[in-house]
Write a protein that holds these residues in place. Structure first.
Motif, PDB file in Angstrom:
ATOM      1  N   LEU A  28      12.376  -0.510  -1.054  1.00 57.28           N
ATOM      2  CA  LEU A  28      11.274  -1.299  -0.500  1.00 57.28           C
ATOM      3  C   LEU A  28      10.434  -1.935  -1.601  1.00 57.28           C
ATOM      4  O   LEU A  28      10.019  -3.090  -1.495  1.00 57.28           O
ATOM      5  N   ARG A  29      10.183  -1.171  -2.656  1.00 58.20           N
ATOM      6  CA  ARG A  29       9.398  -1.721  -3.763  1.00 58.20           C
ATOM      7  C   ARG A  29      10.122  -2.904  -4.409  1.00 58.20           C
ATOM      8  O   ARG A  29       9.497  -3.921  -4.738  1.00 58.20           O
ATOM      9  N   ARG A  30      11.438  -2.783  -4.582  1.00 58.19           N
ATOM     10  CA  ARG A  30      12.191  -3.895  -5.151  1.00 58.19           C
ATOM     11  C   ARG A  30      12.164  -5.114  -4.241  1.00 58.19           C
ATOM     12  O   ARG A  30      12.063  -6.252  -4.704  1.00 58.19           O
ATOM     13  N   ARG A  31      12.224  -4.876  -2.936  1.00 58.72           N
ATOM     14  CA  ARG A  31      12.287  -5.998  -2.006  1.00 58.72           C
ATOM     15  C   ARG A  31      10.947  -6.692  -1.842  1.00 58.72           C
ATOM     16  O   ARG A  31      10.879  -7.917  -1.811  1.00 58.72           O
ATOM     17  N   PHE A  32       9.871  -5.898  -1.739  1.00 57.72           N
ATOM     18  CA  PHE A  32       8.565  -6.482  -1.430  1.00 57.72           C
ATOM     19  C   PHE A  32       7.619  -6.530  -2.622  1.00 57.72           C
ATOM     20  O   PHE A  32       6.532  -7.102  -2.524  1.00 57.72           O
ATOM     21  N   GLY A  33       8.011  -5.910  -3.736  1.00 59.93           N
ATOM     22  CA  GLY A  33       7.230  -6.031  -4.959  1.00 59.93           C
ATOM     23  C   GLY A  33       6.108  -5.041  -5.126  1.00 59.93           C
ATOM     24  O   GLY A  33       5.406  -5.075  -6.142  1.00 59.93           O
ATOM     25  N   ASP A  34       5.899  -4.145  -4.160  1.00 59.45           N
ATOM     26  CA  ASP A  34       4.799  -3.193  -4.226  1.00 59.45           C
ATOM     27  C   ASP A  34       5.133  -1.957  -3.404  1.00 59.45           C
ATOM     28  O   ASP A  34       6.155  -1.913  -2.701  1.00 59.45           O
ATOM     29  N   ARG A  35       4.250  -0.970  -3.467  1.00 60.99           N
ATOM     30  CA  ARG A  35       4.412   0.247  -2.670  1.00 60.99           C
ATOM     31  C   ARG A  35       4.257  -0.080  -1.182  1.00 60.99           C
ATOM     32  O   ARG A  35       3.298  -0.708  -0.759  1.00 60.99           O
ATOM     33  N   VAL A  36       5.233   0.354  -0.402  1.00 59.26           N
ATOM     34  CA  VAL A  36       5.213   0.169   1.051  1.00 59.26           C
ATOM     35  C   VAL A  36       5.183   1.554   1.684  1.00 59.26           C
ATOM     36  O   VAL A  36       6.005   2.411   1.350  1.00 59.26           O
ATOM     37  N   GLN A  37       4.251   1.779   2.576  1.00 59.02           N
ATOM     38  CA  GLN A  37       4.108   3.095   3.201  1.00 59.02           C
ATOM     39  C   GLN A  37       4.423   3.031   4.691  1.00 59.02           C
ATOM     40  O   GLN A  37       4.017   2.104   5.390  1.00 59.02           O
ATOM     41  N   LYS A  38       5.149   4.042   5.156  1.00 62.54           N
ATOM     42  CA  LYS A  38       5.473   4.155   6.564  1.00 62.54           C
ATOM     43  C   LYS A  38       4.289   4.767   7.314  1.00 62.54           C
ATOM     44  O   LYS A  38       3.735   5.784   6.882  1.00 62.54           O
ATOM     45  N   ILE A  39       3.920   4.178   8.441  1.00 60.32           N
ATOM     46  CA  ILE A  39       2.825   4.673   9.261  1.00 60.32           C
ATOM     47  C   ILE A  39       3.414   5.253  10.544  1.00 60.32           C
ATOM     48  O   ILE A  39       3.961   4.519  11.370  1.00 60.32           O
ATOM     49  N   SER A  40       3.326   6.569  10.725  1.00 58.96           N
ATOM     50  CA  SER A  40       3.912   7.231  11.899  1.00 58.96           C
ATOM     51  C   SER A  40       3.013   7.076  13.118  1.00 58.96           C
ATOM     52  O   SER A  40       1.806   7.341  13.051  1.00 58.96           O
ATOM     53  N   MET A  49      -0.843  13.493  22.368  1.00 50.89           N
ATOM     54  CA  MET A  49      -1.360  14.629  23.122  1.00 50.89           C
ATOM     55  C   MET A  49      -2.792  14.965  22.729  1.00 50.89           C
ATOM     56  O   MET A  49      -3.523  15.594  23.501  1.00 50.89           O
ATOM     57  N   ARG A  50      -3.217  14.542  21.555  1.00 47.79           N
ATOM     58  CA  ARG A  50      -4.623  14.719  21.149  1.00 47.79           C
ATOM     59  C   ARG A  50      -5.508  13.621  21.692  1.00 47.79           C
ATOM     60  O   ARG A  50      -6.724  13.633  21.470  1.00 47.79           O
ATOM     61  N   GLY A  51      -4.918  12.652  22.376  1.00 50.66           N
ATOM     62  CA  GLY A  51      -5.707  11.584  22.985  1.00 50.66           C
ATOM     63  C   GLY A  51      -6.061  10.450  22.045  1.00 50.66           C
ATOM     64  O   GLY A  51      -6.952   9.651  22.352  1.00 50.66           O
ATOM     65  N   GLU A  52      -5.359  10.331  20.928  1.00 50.78           N
ATOM     66  CA  GLU A  52      -5.658   9.260  19.976  1.00 50.78           C
ATOM     67  C   GLU A  52      -5.024   7.948  20.437  1.00 50.78           C
ATOM     68  O   GLU A  52      -3.824   7.896  20.711  1.00 50.78           O
ATOM     69  N   SER A  53      -5.820   6.907  20.489  1.00 52.35           N
ATOM     70  CA  SER A  53      -5.302   5.599  20.868  1.00 52.35           C
ATOM     71  C   SER A  53      -4.365   5.094  19.781  1.00 52.35           C
ATOM     72  O   SER A  53      -4.389   5.553  18.623  1.00 52.35           O
ATOM     73  N   LEU A  54      -3.518   4.135  20.138  1.00 48.42           N
ATOM     74  CA  LEU A  54      -2.597   3.554  19.174  1.00 48.42           C
ATOM     75  C   LEU A  54      -3.369   2.919  18.026  1.00 48.42           C
ATOM     76  O   LEU A  54      -3.000   3.063  16.849  1.00 48.42           O
ATOM     77  N   GLU A  55      -4.455   2.228  18.361  1.00 54.02           N
ATOM     78  CA  GLU A  55      -5.253   1.570  17.323  1.00 54.02           C
ATOM     79  C   GLU A  55      -5.863   2.588  16.358  1.00 54.02           C
ATOM     80  O   GLU A  55      -5.896   2.374  15.142  1.00 54.02           O
ATOM     81  N   LEU A  56      -6.329   3.721  16.884  1.00 53.40           N
ATOM     82  CA  LEU A  56      -6.892   4.751  16.020  1.00 53.40           C
ATOM     83  C   LEU A  56      -5.807   5.330  15.118  1.00 53.40           C
ATOM     84  O   LEU A  56      -6.040   5.576  13.921  1.00 53.40           O
ATOM     85  N   GLN A  57      -4.638   5.560  15.664  1.00 51.67           N
ATOM     86  CA  GLN A  57      -3.530   6.071  14.845  1.00 51.67           C
ATOM     87  C   GLN A  57      -3.216   5.109  13.699  1.00 51.67           C
ATOM     88  O   GLN A  57      -2.973   5.539  12.565  1.00 51.67           O
ATOM     89  N   VAL A  58      -3.202   3.817  14.004  1.00 56.81           N
ATOM     90  CA  VAL A  58      -2.920   2.824  12.968  1.00 56.81           C
ATOM     91  C   VAL A  58      -3.995   2.870  11.886  1.00 56.81           C
ATOM     92  O   VAL A  58      -3.685   2.896  10.687  1.00 56.81           O
ATOM     93  N   ARG A  59      -5.244   2.926  12.286  1.00 58.88           N
ATOM     94  CA  ARG A  59      -6.334   2.930  11.298  1.00 58.88           C
ATOM     95  C   ARG A  59      -6.272   4.172  10.413  1.00 58.88           C
ATOM     96  O   ARG A  59      -6.469   4.086   9.199  1.00 58.88           O
ATOM     97  N   LYS A  60      -6.016   5.317  11.020  1.00 57.68           N
ATOM     98  CA  LYS A  60      -5.915   6.541  10.230  1.00 57.68           C
ATOM     99  C   LYS A  60      -4.735   6.479   9.266  1.00 57.68           C
ATOM    100  O   LYS A  60      -4.828   6.904   8.107  1.00 57.68           O
ATOM    101  N   GLY A  61      -3.611   5.953   9.754  1.00 56.16           N
ATOM    102  CA  GLY A  61      -2.443   5.825   8.897  1.00 56.16           C
ATOM    103  C   GLY A  61      -2.681   4.867   7.739  1.00 56.16           C
ATOM    104  O   GLY A  61      -2.244   5.117   6.609  1.00 56.16           O
ATOM    105  N   MET A  62      -3.367   3.768   8.028  1.00 59.00           N
ATOM    106  CA  MET A  62      -3.667   2.795   6.985  1.00 59.00           C
ATOM    107  C   MET A  62      -4.595   3.384   5.931  1.00 59.00           C
ATOM    108  O   MET A  62      -4.416   3.174   4.726  1.00 59.00           O
ATOM    109  N   LYS A  63      -5.581   4.124   6.371  1.00 57.61           N
ATOM    110  CA  LYS A  63      -6.531   4.745   5.439  1.00 57.61           C
ATOM    111  C   LYS A  63      -5.798   5.680   4.483  1.00 57.61           C
ATOM    112  O   LYS A  63      -6.016   5.651   3.263  1.00 57.61           O
ATOM    113  N   SER A  64      -4.911   6.493   5.024  1.00 55.67           N
ATOM    114  CA  SER A  64      -4.136   7.399   4.186  1.00 55.67           C
ATOM    115  C   SER A  64      -3.201   6.641   3.245  1.00 55.67           C
ATOM    116  O   SER A  64      -3.054   6.990   2.068  1.00 55.67           O
TER     117      SER A  64
END
Length: 299
Positions: free
Chosen positions: A10-22, A54-69
């Protein structure tokens, strides 16, 4: 390089660190009763993910938390959205499409979105799903279909209570051949009764049928699963770390040039792990695999 690592690709293809967000959209699974009961012998109520739904986290909240990490811990400059938990293609396709659009919209406010990974079962990949994933592919957007295959041994599939056979896996792979998205497969080592070289046999079978990415982990025991009952009663014993490391290293040494490694061992969150205890040391396991590969290559 000992073997092809997806992060490096991924780094070779996109030129930088790419992180997977679950991400967890609570899709469920045809092999479970709702989200809480049944399923494969190893699966708990989080469906192989982080339990966010199951913890009731919205998709948007999951994305924001994943992005922050991703930014704070990994210094990521881009992300891949990973619909991980349960079987993401279970249910109407419009539900997944809507989730993908929402997640991309939220994620793009924080980081460039450079790809998508959809985790599911081989028996839940319809022609419509294949067509949809193909439609998302672009030269600057990586799309992966992640299949929970686990083993190509029919007896092993039955022992795991997968609810599908190997013919189903082969049919799905045949329908994905020639499509612009990539296919990766999850494989488990340590299923009772399997051949000593089953992990290698499974990897070769999948690679011969067009799979280009593999994920490995040992069969491990989570709390509140059928496997925990077997373990506590003495009817299941996990692999030792040394044996697991040897099995994965064998695949990497003999077939590593044919695929990209997307995972060498498992992540287990929130005190859910019962056994084996060595699995909690993820970095140690990966280092041991690297050392074993070096040893076998004579480096």
């Amino acid at each position: 390089m000992l073997y092809r690592k997806w992060s490096a690709d991924l780094r070779r293809r996109f030129g930088d660190r790419v992180q997977k967000i679950s991400l967890d959209i609570g899709s469920g699974c045809p092999n479970r009763n709702g989200l809480g009961e049944g399923g494969c012998v190893f699966c708990d109520s989080s469906g192989g993910g982080n339990g966010a739904w199951m913890r009731g986290e919205s998709l948007e909240l999951q994305v924001r938390k994943g992005m922050k990490s991703a930014v704070e811990h990994y210094k990521a400059k881009g992300c891949i959205l990973y619909f991980q938990s349960y079987s993401s293609t279970y249910g109407p396709l419009y539900r997944l499409k809507e989730a993908v659009e929402r997640a991309r919209a939220e994620a793009s406010r924080h980081l460039p979105v450079w790809g998508l990974a959809v985790g599911t079962r081989p028996d839940l990949v319809s022609d419509e799903v294949v067509s949809y994933l193909s439609s998302l592919c672009r030269s600057d957007f990586e799309v992966w279909l992640e299949l929970g295959v686990q083993t190509t041994d029919e007896d092993g599939l039955r022992w795991l209570r997968r609810g599908h056979d190997l013919a189903c896996v082969e049919d799905t792979l045949n329908r994905c051949l020639g499509e612009p998205f990539s296919v990766s497969a999850h494989l488990i080592a340590g299923i009772p009764g399997e051949r000593d070289d089953q992990l290698l046999r499974s990897a070769r079978w999948l690679l011969d049928r067009g799979v280009t990415g593999l994920k490995f982990h040992p069969l491990y025991v989570l709390r509140d699963t059928p496997l925990e009952v077997l373990y506590m009663s003495g009817r299941f014993e996990p692999l030792s770390m040394d044996l697991y490391v040897s099995k994965v290293a064998e695949v990497l040494v003999l077939e590593g040039s044919r695929f990209v490694v997307q995972r060498l061992t498992a992540d287990v969150w929130g005190g859910r792990l019962v056994a084996p205890s060595w699995l909690a040391d993820k970095n140690g396991v990966m280092a041991a695999i690297d050392e074993k590969v070096r040893s076998r290559l004579g480096e």
